[in-house]
Design a protein around this motif. Structure first.
Motif, PDB file in Angstrom:
ATOM      1  N   SER A  22     -15.908  18.607  29.765  1.00  0.00           N
ATOM      2  CA  SER A  22     -15.724  19.674  30.711  1.00  0.00           C
ATOM      3  C   SER A  22     -16.854  20.250  31.183  1.00  0.00           C
ATOM      4  CB  SER A  22     -14.615  20.713  29.917  1.00  0.00           C
ATOM      5  OG  SER A  22     -14.679  21.708  30.655  1.00  0.00           O
ATOM      6  N   ASP A  23     -16.605  21.019  32.457  1.00  0.00           N
ATOM      7  CA  ASP A  23     -17.700  21.619  33.014  1.00  0.00           C
ATOM      8  C   ASP A  23     -17.332  23.064  32.672  1.00  0.00           C
ATOM      9  OD1 ASP A  23     -18.938  19.802  34.600  1.00  0.00           O
ATOM     10  OD2 ASP A  23     -17.127  19.642  36.005  1.00  0.00           O
ATOM     11  N   THR A  24     -16.488  23.300  31.889  1.00  0.00           N
ATOM     12  CA  THR A  24     -16.208  24.933  31.565  1.00  0.00           C
ATOM     13  C   THR A  24     -16.021  25.044  30.157  1.00  0.00           C
ATOM     14  OG1 THR A  24     -13.957  24.625  31.737  1.00  0.00           O
ATOM     15  CG2 THR A  24     -15.308  25.289  33.938  1.00  0.00           C
ATOM     16  N   GLU A  25     -15.884  24.220  29.412  1.00  0.00           N
ATOM     17  CA  GLU A  25     -15.325  24.346  27.980  1.00  0.00           C
ATOM     18  C   GLU A  25     -16.156  23.321  26.923  1.00  0.00           C
ATOM     19  OE1 GLU A  25     -11.002  25.581  26.963  1.00  0.00           O
ATOM     20  OE2 GLU A  25     -10.881  24.073  28.640  1.00  0.00           O
ATOM     21  N   PRO A  26     -16.704  23.806  25.661  1.00  0.00           N
ATOM     22  CA  PRO A  26     -17.453  22.724  24.605  1.00  0.00           C
ATOM     23  C   PRO A  26     -16.494  21.543  24.471  1.00  0.00           C
ATOM     24  CG  PRO A  26     -16.572  24.846  23.610  1.00  0.00           C
ATOM     25  CD  PRO A  26     -16.262  24.913  24.984  1.00  0.00           C
ATOM     26  N   GLY A  27     -17.180  20.422  24.074  1.00  0.00           N
ATOM     27  CA  GLY A  27     -16.509  19.271  23.868  1.00  0.00           C
ATOM     28  C   GLY A  27     -16.895  19.003  22.732  1.00  0.00           C
ATOM     29  N   VAL A  28     -16.138  17.771  22.178  1.00  0.00           N
ATOM     30  CA  VAL A  28     -16.324  17.002  21.123  1.00  0.00           C
ATOM     31  C   VAL A  28     -15.969  15.581  20.874  1.00  0.00           C
ATOM     32  CG1 VAL A  28     -14.025  17.586  20.026  1.00  0.00           C
ATOM     33  CG2 VAL A  28     -15.903  17.268  18.561  1.00  0.00           C
ATOM     34  N   VAL A  29     -16.965  14.772  20.120  1.00  0.00           N
ATOM     35  CA  VAL A  29     -16.509  13.406  20.245  1.00  0.00           C
ATOM     36  C   VAL A  29     -16.281  12.942  18.579  1.00  0.00           C
ATOM     37  CG1 VAL A  29     -18.927  12.541  19.936  1.00  0.00           C
ATOM     38  CG2 VAL A  29     -17.256  10.862  20.502  1.00  0.00           C
TER      39      VAL A  29
ATOM     40  N   THR B 145     -14.352   5.886   3.870  1.00  0.00           N
ATOM     41  CA  THR B 145     -14.341   6.418   5.347  1.00  0.00           C
ATOM     42  C   THR B 145     -14.309   7.590   5.599  1.00  0.00           C
ATOM     43  OG1 THR B 145     -13.315   3.979   5.932  1.00  0.00           O
ATOM     44  CG2 THR B 145     -13.425   5.826   7.531  1.00  0.00           C
ATOM     45  N   TYR B 146     -15.201   8.271   6.077  1.00  0.00           N
ATOM     46  CA  TYR B 146     -15.052   9.835   6.645  1.00  0.00           C
ATOM     47  C   TYR B 146     -14.974   9.696   8.302  1.00  0.00           C
ATOM     48  CZ  TYR B 146     -16.591  11.980   2.393  1.00  0.00           C
ATOM     49  OH  TYR B 146     -16.671  12.303   1.080  1.00  0.00           O
ATOM     50  N   ARG B 147     -14.356  10.766   8.768  1.00  0.00           N
ATOM     51  CA  ARG B 147     -14.263  10.984  10.202  1.00  0.00           C
ATOM     52  C   ARG B 147     -15.056  12.111  10.492  1.00  0.00           C
ATOM     53  NH1 ARG B 147      -8.269  10.822  13.386  1.00  0.00           N
ATOM     54  NH2 ARG B 147      -9.018   9.252  14.760  1.00  0.00           N
ATOM     55  N   LEU B 148     -15.918  11.888  11.232  1.00  0.00           N
ATOM     56  CA  LEU B 148     -17.095  12.741  12.006  1.00  0.00           C
ATOM     57  C   LEU B 148     -16.665  13.147  13.304  1.00  0.00           C
ATOM     58  CD1 LEU B 148     -18.507  11.275   9.627  1.00  0.00           C
ATOM     59  CD2 LEU B 148     -20.647  11.267  10.929  1.00  0.00           C
ATOM     60  N   ALA B 149     -17.030  14.575  13.615  1.00  0.00           N
ATOM     61  CA  ALA B 149     -16.791  15.129  14.846  1.00  0.00           C
ATOM     62  C   ALA B 149     -18.125  15.713  15.408  1.00  0.00           C
ATOM     63  CB  ALA B 149     -15.641  16.078  14.846  1.00  0.00           C
ATOM     64  N   LEU B 150     -18.450  15.368  16.293  1.00  0.00           N
ATOM     65  CA  LEU B 150     -19.939  15.984  17.021  1.00  0.00           C
ATOM     66  C   LEU B 150     -19.443  16.964  17.895  1.00  0.00           C
ATOM     67  CD1 LEU B 150     -23.054  16.326  17.008  1.00  0.00           C
ATOM     68  CD2 LEU B 150     -22.759  14.291  18.791  1.00  0.00           C
ATOM     69  N   GLU B 151     -19.694  18.266  17.818  1.00  0.00           N
ATOM     70  CA  GLU B 151     -19.451  19.483  18.635  1.00  0.00           C
ATOM     71  C   GLU B 151     -20.554  19.646  19.323  1.00  0.00           C
ATOM     72  OE1 GLU B 151     -19.108  24.288  18.315  1.00  0.00           O
ATOM     73  OE2 GLU B 151     -18.913  23.041  16.686  1.00  0.00           O
ATOM     74  N   GLY B 152     -20.402  19.673  20.825  1.00  0.00           N
ATOM     75  CA  GLY B 152     -21.433  20.105  21.699  1.00  0.00           C
ATOM     76  C   GLY B 152     -21.017  21.171  22.629  1.00  0.00           C
ATOM     77  N   PRO B 153     -22.062  21.695  23.382  1.00  0.00           N
ATOM     78  CA  PRO B 153     -21.594  22.809  24.376  1.00  0.00           C
ATOM     79  C   PRO B 153     -21.111  22.249  25.568  1.00  0.00           C
ATOM     80  CG  PRO B 153     -23.873  21.848  24.748  1.00  0.00           C
ATOM     81  CD  PRO B 153     -23.410  21.006  23.562  1.00  0.00           C
ATOM     82  N   ILE B 154     -20.889  23.403  26.376  1.00  0.00           N
ATOM     83  CA  ILE B 154     -20.465  22.742  27.875  1.00  0.00           C
ATOM     84  C   ILE B 154     -21.390  21.611  28.408  1.00  0.00           C
ATOM     85  CG2 ILE B 154     -20.087  23.609  30.257  1.00  0.00           C
ATOM     86  CD1 ILE B 154     -19.333  26.499  29.133  1.00  0.00           C
TER      87      ILE B 154
ATOM     88  N   GLY C  23     -12.466  15.157  23.322  1.00  0.00           N
ATOM     89  CA  GLY C  23     -11.784  16.453  23.643  1.00  0.00           C
ATOM     90  C   GLY C  23     -12.136  17.529  23.819  1.00  0.00           C
ATOM     91  N   ILE C  24     -11.647  18.814  24.118  1.00  0.00           N
ATOM     92  CA  ILE C  24     -12.108  20.134  24.097  1.00  0.00           C
ATOM     93  C   ILE C  24     -11.966  20.538  22.545  1.00  0.00           C
ATOM     94  CG2 ILE C  24     -11.428  22.461  24.956  1.00  0.00           C
ATOM     95  CD1 ILE C  24     -12.023  20.622  27.212  1.00  0.00           C
ATOM     96  N   PHE C  25     -13.139  21.471  22.343  1.00  0.00           N
ATOM     97  CA  PHE C  25     -13.479  21.773  21.256  1.00  0.00           C
ATOM     98  C   PHE C  25     -12.992  23.311  20.898  1.00  0.00           C
ATOM     99  CE2 PHE C  25     -15.820  24.229  17.836  1.00  0.00           C
ATOM    100  CZ  PHE C  25     -15.701  23.311  16.834  1.00  0.00           C
ATOM    101  N   PRO C  26     -12.388  23.837  19.963  1.00  0.00           N
ATOM    102  CA  PRO C  26     -11.957  22.926  18.829  1.00  0.00           C
ATOM    103  C   PRO C  26     -10.389  22.694  18.611  1.00  0.00           C
ATOM    104  CG  PRO C  26     -11.677  25.272  18.183  1.00  0.00           C
ATOM    105  CD  PRO C  26     -12.114  25.199  19.830  1.00  0.00           C
ATOM    106  N   THR C  27      -9.554  22.977  19.896  1.00  0.00           N
ATOM    107  CA  THR C  27      -8.101  22.815  19.542  1.00  0.00           C
ATOM    108  C   THR C  27      -7.772  21.484  20.022  1.00  0.00           C
ATOM    109  OG1 THR C  27      -7.985  23.335  22.152  1.00  0.00           O
ATOM    110  CG2 THR C  27      -7.926  25.313  20.490  1.00  0.00           C
ATOM    111  N   LEU C  28      -8.704  20.605  20.776  1.00  0.00           N
ATOM    112  CA  LEU C  28      -8.060  19.263  21.296  1.00  0.00           C
ATOM    113  C   LEU C  28      -6.869  19.376  22.160  1.00  0.00           C
ATOM    114  CD1 LEU C  28      -8.891  17.123  18.095  1.00  0.00           C
ATOM    115  CD2 LEU C  28     -10.255  17.751  19.821  1.00  0.00           C
ATOM    116  N   SER C  29      -6.851  20.536  23.029  1.00  0.00           N
ATOM    117  CA  SER C  29      -5.930  20.640  23.846  1.00  0.00           C
ATOM    118  C   SER C  29      -5.820  19.560  25.020  1.00  0.00           C
ATOM    119  CB  SER C  29      -6.100  22.155  24.507  1.00  0.00           C
ATOM    120  OG  SER C  29      -7.252  22.160  25.055  1.00  0.00           O
TER     121      SER C  29
END
Length: 251
Positions: A44-51, A134-143, A178-184
């Protein structure tokens, strides 16, 4: 660890060389990198993301993830944070909150990218993944972050050092962005683009306490330097101990 016996006539320095060599081998770090995707985007150009992606330790002993690098472009400079989930590792991920079982590690501080490249994002991590887990990792980033591989831009598995990074639509743990943190808003299949660095996780053990030798430390941990001294009047009559750390950290 297992004990190896040698005659007390061997000089003590032989023990030090022998012990140090095997500890060095068991303490080796390994960096597992993903392939270069055929297309790279951000959420997103307006909200933080996550992979969100899965990592499996197939080794017979735990590993510790110490560092993570990721592809960043100058537009994606900012603060990055790593989260993980130890149990919900497949299917659509839940919103990334502690209430949903996600665990947050320390944020990176400001990451500044001066060019388009894979660069260190997080260091000094202490994330232990148990054996065959197995663990699931989530890398949170900025906009404008984090960047990740688009659909079908890579294969669905990267492996090395007994560790697997799942990607794309891998049934064991499909990758989402997706969008962090809601994954909307989420997108799948995708691929994490970067690397993780890990090393074996060895527990500390107590040295043996034979009648003819004394140890210089009360416990032996990975990377420790230890000497064993023969007690008085035991030269030529007793035994010395040598420790050898086996590759699978067995005892």
């Amino acid at each position: 660890m297992r004990k190896v016996y040698a005659s007390s006539f061997y000089p003590k320095c032989f023990f030090l060389i022998f012990f140090g060599f095997f500890i060095h081998q068991s303490n080796a770090q390994f960096t597992l990198s993903t392939a270069v995707p055929g297309g790279v985007v951000y959420v997103s150009d307006t909200e933080p993301g996550v992979v969100i992606f899965g990592v499996r330790n197939t080794n017979s002993s735990p590993i510790i993830i110490t560092d993570l690098s990721s592809y960043v472009e100058p537009l994606g400079s900012g603060t990055y944070t790593l989260w993980y989930h130890p149990t919900a590792v497949t299917g659509a991920p839940s919103a990334i909150t502690t209430a949903n079982g996600w665990i947050q590690l320390a944020p990176s501080g400001t990451v500044t990218a001066t060019s388009n490249a894979v660069i260190p994002i997080l260091s000094g991590l202490n994330l232990t993944i148990p054996a065959n887990t197995t663990y699931r990792l989530a890398l949170e980033g900025p906009i404008h972050g984090p960047y990740y591989g688009t659909v079908n831009s890579t294969g669905d598995l990267f492996s090395g050092g007994g560790v697997l990074i799942y990607a794309q639509a891998n049934v064991n743990s499909p990758t989402y962005a997706g969008i962090f943190p809601t994954l909307s808003s989420t997108f799948t299949p995708r691929s994490f683009y970067g690397s993780i660095t890990f090393s074996p996780a060895n527990t500390c053990i107590d040295p043996p306490t034979p009648g003819n030798a004394t140890a210089s430390v009360p416990s032996a941990c990975l990377g420790a330097n230890i000497t064993l001294d023969l007690t008085a009047n035991s030269i030529g009559t007793g035994q010395t101990y040598q420790w050898q750390s086996s590759p699978d950290n067995s005892t």
